[in-house]
Design an enzyme around this catalytic site. Sequence first.
Site, PDB file in Angstrom:
ATOM      1  N   SER A 100       4.227   5.043   8.568  1.00  0.00           N
ATOM      2  CA  SER A 100       3.215   4.475   7.665  1.00  0.00           C
ATOM      3  C   SER A 100       2.109   5.516   7.526  1.00  0.00           C
ATOM      4  O   SER A 100       1.150   5.516   8.287  1.00  0.00           O
ATOM      5  CB  SER A 100       2.653   3.177   8.243  1.00  0.00           C
ATOM      6  N   LYS A 175       3.056   0.093   1.580  1.00  0.00           N
ATOM      7  CA  LYS A 175       3.104  -0.328   2.991  1.00  0.00           C
ATOM      8  C   LYS A 175       1.704  -0.659   3.510  1.00  0.00           C
ATOM      9  O   LYS A 175       1.487  -1.673   4.179  1.00  0.00           O
ATOM     10  CB  LYS A 175       3.737   0.787   3.829  1.00  0.00           C
ATOM     11  N   LYS A 244      -5.251   2.006  11.579  1.00  0.00           N
ATOM     12  CA  LYS A 244      -4.898   3.167  10.744  1.00  0.00           C
ATOM     13  C   LYS A 244      -4.403   2.704   9.368  1.00  0.00           C
ATOM     14  O   LYS A 244      -4.828   3.217   8.332  1.00  0.00           O
ATOM     15  CB  LYS A 244      -3.790   3.979  11.442  1.00  0.00           C
TER      16      LYS A 244
HETATM   17  P1  NAD Z   1       5.212   4.461  18.723  1.00  0.00           P
HETATM   18  O1  NAD Z   1       3.900   4.992  19.172  1.00  0.00           O
HETATM   19  O2  NAD Z   1       5.889   3.412  19.544  1.00  0.00           O
HETATM   20  O3  NAD Z   1       6.252   5.656  18.530  1.00  0.00           O
HETATM   21  C1  NAD Z   1       5.901   6.911  18.024  1.00  0.00           C
HETATM   22  C2  NAD Z   1       6.731   7.966  18.734  1.00  0.00           C
HETATM   23  O4  NAD Z   1       6.390   9.237  18.210  1.00  0.00           O
HETATM   24  C3  NAD Z   1       6.467   8.003  20.251  1.00  0.00           C
HETATM   25  O5  NAD Z   1       7.682   7.927  20.965  1.00  0.00           O
HETATM   26  C4  NAD Z   1       5.781   9.353  20.445  1.00  0.00           C
HETATM   27  O6  NAD Z   1       6.057   9.963  21.696  1.00  0.00           O
HETATM   28  C5  NAD Z   1       6.366  10.143  19.291  1.00  0.00           C
HETATM   29  N1  NAD Z   1       5.560  11.310  18.953  1.00  0.00           N
HETATM   30  C6  NAD Z   1       4.206  11.389  18.860  1.00  0.00           C
HETATM   31  N2  NAD Z   1       3.839  12.650  18.553  1.00  0.00           N
HETATM   32  C7  NAD Z   1       4.982  13.368  18.430  1.00  0.00           C
HETATM   33  C8  NAD Z   1       5.265  14.718  18.126  1.00  0.00           C
HETATM   34  N3  NAD Z   1       4.277  15.586  17.869  1.00  0.00           N
HETATM   35  N4  NAD Z   1       6.543  15.119  18.100  1.00  0.00           N
HETATM   36  C9  NAD Z   1       7.551  14.242  18.362  1.00  0.00           C
HETATM   37  N5  NAD Z   1       7.351  12.943  18.668  1.00  0.00           N
HETATM   38  C10 NAD Z   1       6.075  12.514  18.694  1.00  0.00           C
HETATM   39  O7  NAD Z   1       4.977   3.952  17.231  1.00  0.00           O
HETATM   40  P2  NAD Z   1       5.901   2.940  16.401  1.00  0.00           P
HETATM   41  O8  NAD Z   1       5.396   1.547  16.643  1.00  0.00           O
HETATM   42  O9  NAD Z   1       7.334   3.280  16.580  1.00  0.00           O
HETATM   43  O10 NAD Z   1       5.422   3.326  14.919  1.00  0.00           O
HETATM   44  C11 NAD Z   1       5.894   4.473  14.235  1.00  0.00           C
HETATM   45  C12 NAD Z   1       5.428   4.365  12.781  1.00  0.00           C
HETATM   46  O11 NAD Z   1       5.971   3.182  12.198  1.00  0.00           O
HETATM   47  C13 NAD Z   1       3.905   4.256  12.636  1.00  0.00           C
HETATM   48  O12 NAD Z   1       3.500   4.960  11.496  1.00  0.00           O
HETATM   49  C14 NAD Z   1       3.670   2.766  12.468  1.00  0.00           C
HETATM   50  O13 NAD Z   1       2.477   2.495  11.786  1.00  0.00           O
HETATM   51  C15 NAD Z   1       4.925   2.354  11.719  1.00  0.00           C
HETATM   52  N6  NAD Z   1       5.366   0.969  11.874  1.00  0.00           N
HETATM   53  C16 NAD Z   1       5.404   0.364  13.105  1.00  0.00           C
HETATM   54  C17 NAD Z   1       5.835  -0.959  13.206  1.00  0.00           C
HETATM   55  C18 NAD Z   1       5.900  -1.689  14.540  1.00  0.00           C
HETATM   56  O14 NAD Z   1       6.098  -2.927  14.537  1.00  0.00           O
HETATM   57  N7  NAD Z   1       5.787  -1.040  15.673  1.00  0.00           N
HETATM   58  C19 NAD Z   1       6.253  -1.662  12.064  1.00  0.00           C
HETATM   59  C20 NAD Z   1       6.238  -0.994  10.840  1.00  0.00           C
HETATM   60  C21 NAD Z   1       5.791   0.312  10.758  1.00  0.00           C
END
Ligand code: NAD
Length: 310
Positions: A100, A175, A244
């Site tokens: 997102s 989104k 965010k």
């Molecule tokens: P999260 O924090 O659980 O996962 C993010 C992952 O990215 C982590 O494992 C982290 O270690 C990794 N990461 C961070 N920096 C990195 C880098 N430089 N290189 C490689 N890996 C790196 O987040 P999430 O909940 O999985 O969300 C991911 C995206 O999806 C976000 O943009 C969020 O807004 C969106 N989103 C989340 C949900 C939800 O329910 N969790 C739903 C819809 C959308």
Amino acid sequence: MAEQGSVGLVGLGAMGWPMAARLHGAGFIVHGYDVRPGLAQRMADEVGGRAAATLAALGQACDVVITMLPNSAIVEQVLFGDGGLAPAMRRGGLLIEMSSGVPAQTVALGARLAERGLRIIDAPVSGGVKRAVTGELAIMAGGAGSDVDQAEPILRAMGKSILRTGALGSGQAMKALNNLVSAAGFLVGVEAMLIGSKFGLDPAVMVDVLNASSGRNNSTEAKFKQFVLSGSYGSGFALDLMVKDLGIALEVARQTQTAAPLSALCRELWASAAAVLGPGQDHTAITRFSEMLAATRLQPAERAGTGEPG
Ligand code: NAD
């Protein structure tokens, strides 16, 4: 399941991990990478697929790469930072940016990728961890039609509805606006439960009534009993990520010169909750902030109105 080819996936967090599992289940060879040491190897061991030791190794192995990262700044770092993905990918490669993110930043990344002969679409998701696990995400895809066509079989492995929203960045704008509506619905629902609870209504009964009535929304149906009244605050979507997303929605409002006073108040409340509650909170924990403002707790009917503290 027939083999479908290789797909890179950067970011194996709450969403990326179950998405990797869906892709693997659909026959794709998933090459995973995460900045957290050992996580990609754990994915390979527990889900299947391969662990990429570096972003460059992943870029060399895959012509299609998904990013599922916290925000656009991290996506930029992953693509163009030291040892980044973009210089390692072959010309003609396709990035599927599913985070997102900020539409304008994704468009800017698209221009830089184009200089290297790489293409990008944005395809953020809605549905949370639960629907990532079941492969029933709603996916909003922005970008050139032919690029979305190429991505479609991959997106189909993770999503139930693939909705085309227009040019690059439009999926991410959509989104953010979706989450604006969701965040406002959550907050007003919690306020209603606090008012009702003080009046003497049982919050659980209130959720049943809302779900049978015109006040129902995704929070009343899928969050209030599950994550709020249970006290688990464990939806898997972080409070910081919601703040965010609301910032992105407000940025789109500014860019389009759209007055959006209610949206601004909504963002302020979510941001204030994040500041008060501190890092590492699930978004459903904003309930505790609303409880502070109302100087009351959500409580079962038998204790409500009795003057008991708590
Ligand atoms: P999260 O924090 O659980 O996962 C993010 C992952 O990215 C982590 O494992 C982290 O270690 C990794 N990461 C961070 N920096 C990195 C880098 N430089 N290189 C490689 N890996 C790196 O987040 P999430 O909940 O999985 O969300 C991911 C995206 O999806 C976000 O943009 C969020 O807004 C969106 N989103 C989340 C949900 C939800 O329910 N969790 C739903 C819809 C959308």
